[in-house]
Design a protein around this motif. Sequence first.
Motif, PDB file in Angstrom:
ATOM      1  N   ILE A 158       0.870  -1.176   0.000  1.00  0.00           N
ATOM      2  CA  ILE A 158       0.000   0.000   0.000  1.00  0.00           C
ATOM      3  C   ILE A 158       0.905   1.224   0.000  1.00  0.00           C
ATOM      4  O   ILE A 158       1.705   1.412   0.913  1.00  0.00           O
ATOM      5  CB  ILE A 158      -0.944   0.008   1.217  1.00  0.00           C
ATOM      6  N   LYS A 159       0.791   2.008  -1.049  1.00  0.00           N
ATOM      7  CA  LYS A 159       1.633   3.191  -1.216  1.00  0.00           C
ATOM      8  C   LYS A 159       0.768   4.434  -1.021  1.00  0.00           C
ATOM      9  O   LYS A 159      -0.174   4.670  -1.781  1.00  0.00           O
ATOM     10  CB  LYS A 159       2.260   3.197  -2.608  1.00  0.00           C
ATOM     11  N   ILE A 180      -2.356   3.950  -3.491  1.00  0.00           N
ATOM     12  CA  ILE A 180      -2.306   2.875  -4.480  1.00  0.00           C
ATOM     13  C   ILE A 180      -2.110   1.553  -3.748  1.00  0.00           C
ATOM     14  O   ILE A 180      -1.307   1.469  -2.822  1.00  0.00           O
ATOM     15  CB  ILE A 180      -1.149   3.087  -5.477  1.00  0.00           C
ATOM     16  N   ILE A 181      -2.838   0.526  -4.179  1.00  0.00           N
ATOM     17  CA  ILE A 181      -2.655  -0.817  -3.609  1.00  0.00           C
ATOM     18  C   ILE A 181      -2.130  -1.730  -4.709  1.00  0.00           C
ATOM     19  O   ILE A 181      -2.640  -1.722  -5.835  1.00  0.00           O
ATOM     20  CB  ILE A 181      -3.965  -1.395  -3.046  1.00  0.00           C
ATOM     21  N   VAL A 182      -1.126  -2.526  -4.356  1.00  0.00           N
ATOM     22  CA  VAL A 182      -0.537  -3.476  -5.293  1.00  0.00           C
ATOM     23  C   VAL A 182      -0.767  -4.884  -4.758  1.00  0.00           C
ATOM     24  O   VAL A 182      -0.515  -5.160  -3.584  1.00  0.00           O
ATOM     25  CB  VAL A 182       0.978  -3.220  -5.467  1.00  0.00           C
ATOM     26  N   LEU A 238       2.000  -7.937 -11.785  1.00  0.00           N
ATOM     27  CA  LEU A 238       1.378  -7.400 -10.582  1.00  0.00           C
ATOM     28  C   LEU A 238       0.101  -6.677 -10.971  1.00  0.00           C
ATOM     29  O   LEU A 238      -0.037  -6.212 -12.094  1.00  0.00           O
ATOM     30  CB  LEU A 238       2.322  -6.416  -9.879  1.00  0.00           C
ATOM     31  N   LYS A 239      -0.808  -6.584 -10.031  1.00  0.00           N
ATOM     32  CA  LYS A 239      -2.010  -5.785 -10.243  1.00  0.00           C
ATOM     33  C   LYS A 239      -1.940  -4.609  -9.287  1.00  0.00           C
ATOM     34  O   LYS A 239      -1.550  -4.766  -8.137  1.00  0.00           O
ATOM     35  CB  LYS A 239      -3.267  -6.595  -9.934  1.00  0.00           C
ATOM     36  N   TYR A 293      -9.373  -5.871  -6.375  1.00  0.00           N
ATOM     37  CA  TYR A 293     -10.289  -5.162  -7.271  1.00  0.00           C
ATOM     38  C   TYR A 293     -10.348  -5.859  -8.630  1.00  0.00           C
ATOM     39  O   TYR A 293      -9.324  -6.241  -9.183  1.00  0.00           O
ATOM     40  CB  TYR A 293      -9.832  -3.721  -7.467  1.00  0.00           C
ATOM     41  N   ASP A 294     -11.550  -5.971  -9.176  1.00  0.00           N
ATOM     42  CA  ASP A 294     -11.721  -6.584 -10.492  1.00  0.00           C
ATOM     43  C   ASP A 294     -11.163  -5.709 -11.610  1.00  0.00           C
ATOM     44  O   ASP A 294     -10.739  -6.204 -12.642  1.00  0.00           O
ATOM     45  CB  ASP A 294     -13.206  -6.872 -10.764  1.00  0.00           C
ATOM     46  N   ASP A 295     -11.189  -4.390 -11.403  1.00  0.00           N
ATOM     47  CA  ASP A 295     -10.765  -3.466 -12.457  1.00  0.00           C
ATOM     48  C   ASP A 295      -9.332  -2.961 -12.256  1.00  0.00           C
ATOM     49  O   ASP A 295      -8.959  -1.914 -12.759  1.00  0.00           O
ATOM     50  CB  ASP A 295     -11.720  -2.285 -12.554  1.00  0.00           C
ATOM     51  N   ALA A 296      -8.527  -3.723 -11.545  1.00  0.00           N
ATOM     52  CA  ALA A 296      -7.143  -3.322 -11.291  1.00  0.00           C
ATOM     53  C   ALA A 296      -6.327  -3.372 -12.579  1.00  0.00           C
ATOM     54  O   ALA A 296      -6.596  -4.159 -13.472  1.00  0.00           O
ATOM     55  CB  ALA A 296      -6.518  -4.221 -10.239  1.00  0.00           C
TER      56      ALA A 296
END
Length: 169
Positions: free
Chosen positions: A60-61, A76-78, A88-89, A129-132
């Motif tokens: 988590i940035k 932003i979450i990775v 990566l998403k 998230y589905d839309d990542a």
Amino acid sequence: MGKEEYKIRCKVFRDNARILFDFLIKDYGYYLKHESNKSNSGSIISETLLYTNEKRKRIIKISNSFHPNDNGFELIIVDTSKKTKHILKKKLVFNVPKNMQVSEQHHLNQISTDFRKNHSKIISGKKFYDDAFEYTTVKQNKHRISTLKTILLWLLMVIIIILMERYFQ
């Protein structure tokens, strides 16, 4: 905005964000790394709080960019669970442009509350998230790119020649 205004925003962000997002450490076991980017003159350009948790497969940035960057605040979450395939998403969850912020940075309170309340399954690593946005962590080989360009140029030339032959018949 003057130099003092930037210093105030920087300090308020750094102090408040650490307090408001401390639940990531206490409740979810994340580790915090703090980074500051400075200009040549020594002025802070951006502050970043990087929360990592290998067990939950998350990064988590939380960052705020100041002068001269225009990015403003970003969270932003990775998802690192597919890192073995170098993919990566990531998802930009919150964004507050620099020109929409005030020195007191009231948005931090709202965002930390919303993030904690509405994104707990994501933070805990149970879902993503589905839309990542998916991106690769491997740098592309320049040789392969130039070879692909060459192939595409040759293909384009062949198509043009075929079209010209048909046109002039």
